[in-house]
Design a protein around this motif. Structure first.
Motif, PDB file in Angstrom:
ATOM      1  N   ASP A 148      -1.081  19.457 -10.313  1.00  0.00           N
ATOM      2  CA  ASP A 148      -0.945  18.089 -10.975  1.00  0.00           C
ATOM      3  C   ASP A 148      -0.210  17.285 -10.400  1.00  0.00           C
ATOM      4  OD1 ASP A 148      -3.293  18.995 -12.366  1.00  0.00           O
ATOM      5  OD2 ASP A 148      -2.086  19.432 -14.220  1.00  0.00           O
ATOM      6  N   ARG A 149       1.101  17.632 -10.040  1.00  0.00           N
ATOM      7  CA  ARG A 149       2.147  17.071  -9.506  1.00  0.00           C
ATOM      8  C   ARG A 149       1.848  16.439  -8.107  1.00  0.00           C
ATOM      9  NH1 ARG A 149       5.429  21.309 -11.969  1.00  0.00           N
ATOM     10  NH2 ARG A 149       5.822  20.768 -13.968  1.00  0.00           N
ATOM     11  N   PHE A 150       1.072  17.326  -7.403  1.00  0.00           N
ATOM     12  CA  PHE A 150       0.879  16.997  -5.973  1.00  0.00           C
ATOM     13  C   PHE A 150      -0.104  15.986  -6.074  1.00  0.00           C
ATOM     14  CE2 PHE A 150       2.132  21.731  -4.918  1.00  0.00           C
ATOM     15  CZ  PHE A 150       3.363  21.361  -4.411  1.00  0.00           C
ATOM     16  N   ALA A 151      -1.265  16.064  -7.016  1.00  0.00           N
ATOM     17  CA  ALA A 151      -2.241  15.023  -7.145  1.00  0.00           C
ATOM     18  C   ALA A 151      -1.693  13.703  -7.503  1.00  0.00           C
ATOM     19  CB  ALA A 151      -3.358  15.602  -8.210  1.00  0.00           C
ATOM     20  N   LEU A 152      -0.812  13.526  -8.246  1.00  0.00           N
ATOM     21  CA  LEU A 152       0.002  12.485  -8.889  1.00  0.00           C
ATOM     22  C   LEU A 152       0.764  11.847  -7.351  1.00  0.00           C
ATOM     23  CD1 LEU A 152       1.426  13.266 -12.211  1.00  0.00           C
ATOM     24  CD2 LEU A 152       0.203  11.544 -11.744  1.00  0.00           C
ATOM     25  N   THR A 153       1.446  12.970  -6.749  1.00  0.00           N
ATOM     26  CA  THR A 153       2.087  11.983  -5.695  1.00  0.00           C
ATOM     27  C   THR A 153       1.186  11.703  -4.471  1.00  0.00           C
ATOM     28  OG1 THR A 153       4.177  13.819  -6.103  1.00  0.00           O
ATOM     29  CG2 THR A 153       3.809  12.797  -3.782  1.00  0.00           C
ATOM     30  N   GLN A 154       0.202  12.297  -4.238  1.00  0.00           N
ATOM     31  CA  GLN A 154      -0.696  11.832  -3.414  1.00  0.00           C
ATOM     32  C   GLN A 154      -1.514  10.465  -3.726  1.00  0.00           C
ATOM     33  OE1 GLN A 154      -3.665  14.941  -3.102  1.00  0.00           O
ATOM     34  NE2 GLN A 154      -2.324  16.291  -1.338  1.00  0.00           N
ATOM     35  N   ALA A 155      -1.707  10.370  -5.182  1.00  0.00           N
ATOM     36  CA  ALA A 155      -2.243   8.951  -5.695  1.00  0.00           C
ATOM     37  C   ALA A 155      -0.919   7.972  -5.437  1.00  0.00           C
ATOM     38  CB  ALA A 155      -2.623   9.250  -7.048  1.00  0.00           C
ATOM     39  N   LEU A 156       0.162   8.253  -5.677  1.00  0.00           N
ATOM     40  CA  LEU A 156       1.153   7.258  -5.472  1.00  0.00           C
ATOM     41  C   LEU A 156       1.306   6.845  -4.186  1.00  0.00           C
ATOM     42  CD1 LEU A 156       3.839   5.716  -6.412  1.00  0.00           C
ATOM     43  CD2 LEU A 156       4.894   8.012  -5.746  1.00  0.00           C
ATOM     44  N   LEU A 157       1.085   7.901  -3.200  1.00  0.00           N
ATOM     45  CA  LEU A 157       1.414   7.458  -1.825  1.00  0.00           C
ATOM     46  C   LEU A 157       0.252   6.753  -1.032  1.00  0.00           C
ATOM     47  CD1 LEU A 157       2.831  10.904  -0.087  1.00  0.00           C
ATOM     48  CD2 LEU A 157       3.992   8.933  -1.391  1.00  0.00           C
ATOM     49  N   ALA A 158      -1.050   7.071  -1.723  1.00  0.00           N
ATOM     50  CA  ALA A 158      -2.084   6.226  -1.261  1.00  0.00           C
ATOM     51  C   ALA A 158      -2.238   4.814  -1.976  1.00  0.00           C
ATOM     52  CB  ALA A 158      -3.331   6.926  -1.763  1.00  0.00           C
ATOM     53  N   ARG A 159      -1.492   4.760  -2.952  1.00  0.00           N
ATOM     54  CA  ARG A 159      -1.560   3.188  -3.683  1.00  0.00           C
ATOM     55  C   ARG A 159      -0.728   2.269  -2.923  1.00  0.00           C
ATOM     56  NH1 ARG A 159      -0.578   5.077  -8.393  1.00  0.00           N
ATOM     57  NH2 ARG A 159       1.735   4.595  -8.669  1.00  0.00           N
ATOM     58  N   ARG A 160       0.492   3.060  -2.321  1.00  0.00           N
ATOM     59  CA  ARG A 160       1.466   2.269  -1.576  1.00  0.00           C
ATOM     60  C   ARG A 160       0.957   2.091  -0.094  1.00  0.00           C
ATOM     61  NH1 ARG A 160       5.722   0.892  -4.284  1.00  0.00           N
ATOM     62  NH2 ARG A 160       6.597   0.106  -2.238  1.00  0.00           N
ATOM     63  N   TYR A 161       0.169   2.828   0.278  1.00  0.00           N
ATOM     64  CA  TYR A 161      -0.488   3.057   1.696  1.00  0.00           C
ATOM     65  C   TYR A 161      -0.721   1.423   2.202  1.00  0.00           C
ATOM     66  CZ  TYR A 161      -2.646   4.307   6.108  1.00  0.00           C
ATOM     67  OH  TYR A 161      -3.144   4.511   7.470  1.00  0.00           O
ATOM     68  N   GLU A 162      -0.154   1.300   3.450  1.00  0.00           N
ATOM     69  CA  GLU A 162      -0.686  -0.025   4.160  1.00  0.00           C
ATOM     70  C   GLU A 162      -1.097   0.464   5.595  1.00  0.00           C
ATOM     71  OE1 GLU A 162      -1.502  -3.252   5.963  1.00  0.00           O
ATOM     72  OE2 GLU A 162      -0.771  -3.633   3.870  1.00  0.00           O
ATOM     73  N   PRO A 163      -2.418   0.159   5.706  1.00  0.00           N
ATOM     74  CA  PRO A 163      -3.149   0.678   6.800  1.00  0.00           C
ATOM     75  C   PRO A 163      -2.665   0.403   8.287  1.00  0.00           C
ATOM     76  CG  PRO A 163      -4.645  -0.573   5.746  1.00  0.00           C
ATOM     77  CD  PRO A 163      -3.494  -0.573   4.973  1.00  0.00           C
ATOM     78  N   ARG A 164      -1.844  -0.879   8.197  1.00  0.00           N
ATOM     79  CA  ARG A 164      -1.468  -1.686   9.616  1.00  0.00           C
ATOM     80  C   ARG A 164      -0.410  -0.624  10.240  1.00  0.00           C
ATOM     81  NH1 ARG A 164      -0.521  -7.515   9.630  1.00  0.00           N
ATOM     82  NH2 ARG A 164       1.113  -7.003   8.092  1.00  0.00           N
ATOM     83  N   SER A 165      -0.537  -0.130  11.358  1.00  0.00           N
ATOM     84  CA  SER A 165       0.536   0.721  12.223  1.00  0.00           C
ATOM     85  C   SER A 165       1.650   0.052  12.320  1.00  0.00           C
ATOM     86  CB  SER A 165       0.008   1.254  13.458  1.00  0.00           C
ATOM     87  OG  SER A 165       0.779   1.941  14.198  1.00  0.00           O
ATOM     88  N   PRO A 166       3.065   0.715  12.099  1.00  0.00           N
ATOM     89  CA  PRO A 166       4.033  -0.173  12.247  1.00  0.00           C
ATOM     90  C   PRO A 166       4.920  -0.101  13.556  1.00  0.00           C
ATOM     91  CG  PRO A 166       4.364   1.567  10.999  1.00  0.00           C
ATOM     92  CD  PRO A 166       3.101   1.702  11.302  1.00  0.00           C
ATOM     93  N   VAL A 167       4.194   0.637  14.420  1.00  0.00           N
ATOM     94  CA  VAL A 167       4.793   1.280  15.710  1.00  0.00           C
ATOM     95  C   VAL A 167       3.907   1.112  16.710  1.00  0.00           C
ATOM     96  CG1 VAL A 167       6.326   3.001  14.541  1.00  0.00           C
ATOM     97  CG2 VAL A 167       4.149   3.807  15.665  1.00  0.00           C
ATOM     98  N   ASP A 168       4.424   0.902  17.969  1.00  0.00           N
ATOM     99  CA  ASP A 168       3.770   0.476  19.187  1.00  0.00           C
ATOM    100  C   ASP A 168       2.952   2.026  19.398  1.00  0.00           C
ATOM    101  OD1 ASP A 168       4.625  -1.985  19.534  1.00  0.00           O
ATOM    102  OD2 ASP A 168       6.518  -1.241  20.601  1.00  0.00           O
ATOM    103  N   PRO A 169       1.709   1.920  19.970  1.00  0.00           N
ATOM    104  CA  PRO A 169       1.088   3.024  20.387  1.00  0.00           C
ATOM    105  C   PRO A 169       1.821   4.076  21.348  1.00  0.00           C
ATOM    106  CG  PRO A 169      -0.556   1.311  20.536  1.00  0.00           C
ATOM    107  CD  PRO A 169       0.890   0.558  20.241  1.00  0.00           C
TER     108      PRO A 169
END
Length: 296
Positions: A148-169
């Protein structure tokens, strides 16, 4: 951040948990730790080539002491290589946390800050996320199982995720090559492979990953070597097969990163638990201590 237990601790009593399934986001892994009783002598923080997010929810809030003047209590974030020198220790009683390892390439997409912004320091999660840090602590404490804690953590990270890459390829490719090569990569050849000058690679890599490419390679090589030592390989073999010029070279690197000798660091029990917590690591399967795999 990887914690190594004082010899007086009994790592077999630690609760070490893994998610049953890999999360949906690349470059993100997590494990759960519960340590009953006090951490006598403190837990030594050993540098690791990842950005570390510690989400604590135990009976009391642990304190991380950098050996100088800075102390942080509760959930924290640290960049790759944090803890170099072996002076950083964590203290607490009845500690419990979900530890998230983030590739430096994707850290900014989730944390909102990149490894370079952390500037080698330990940062309170509340300074980055405000009240959300307190909310996730409460939710993790109220959860009935590690899964349950891992599911909560994954949901937290997904909610904060910004799909645009912050680094050069090119920087992402350089980091990948260093990791795959276990640090045995010549930076000038890597720059040529990317079509960049050495100076350009050095500048962009440090600005986006938080450490220079040569330092990153050294850290990755150390991480592989120290786990080989814990797995039972001799210092001579590790030095020869991990790209060190000789045993003295290995000794200097291990001491610089941990404050310990290769013989001493090989006896640190939590580095073996580290392989239980992060089983994707490609190392010999020798195990010296046991730990409970929690899947309740």
């Amino acid at each position: 951040m990887r914690f190594t237990a004082n010899a007086r601790e009994d790592p077999a009593a630690w609760d070490v948990a893994r998610p049953r399934r890999a999360g949906p986001m690349a470059g993100v892994d997590m494990a759960g730790f519960s340590v009953p009783g006090p951490l006598r002598g403190g837990l030594r923080v050993v540098p690791h080539p990842a950005v570390m997010l510690i989400l604590e929810f135990g009976a009391s809030r642990p304190v991380v002491d950098d050996g100088a003047v800075r102390r942080r209590r509760g959930s924290v974030v640290a960049g790759p290589g944090f803890g170099c020198g072996g002076a950083v220790r964590a203290w607490g009683e009845d500690v419990a946390c979900v530890q998230v390892r983030l590739s430096p390439v994707v850290a900014r997409t989730i944390l909102g800050v990149g490894p370079a912004d952390l500037d080698g320091a330990l940062v309170d999660l509340e300074d980055l996320w405000g009240r959300e840090a307190s909310r996730i602590r409460e939710q993790l404490a109220e959860a009935h199982s590690w899964q349950d804690r891992f599911a909560l953590t994954q949901a937290l990270l997904a909610r904060r995720y910004e799909p645009r890459s912050p680094v050069d390829p090119e920087v992402a490719r350089a980091w990948h090559r260093i990791g795959v090569g276990r640090g045995l990569v010549r930076i000038d050849r890597l720059a040529a492979e990317l079509g960049w000058s050495r100076k350009r690679l050095w500048t962009r890599f440090q600005a986006q990953i938080g450490i220079p490419p040569k330092r990153a390679a050294k850290l990755v090589r150390f991480d592989h070597a120290v786990h080989r030592l814990v797995a039972g390989d001799t210092a001579a073999r590790v030095a020869a097969e991990c790209g060190y010029t000789d045993q003295s070279h290995l000794h200097r690197d291990v001491t610089a990163f941990t404050g310990l000798t290769p013989a001493t660091v090989a006896g640190e029990p939590f580095l073996t638990i580290d392989d239980i917590a992060w089983p994707t690591r490609q190392l010999p399967a020798t195990t010296r201590v046991s730990a409970t795999r929690a899947g309740r």
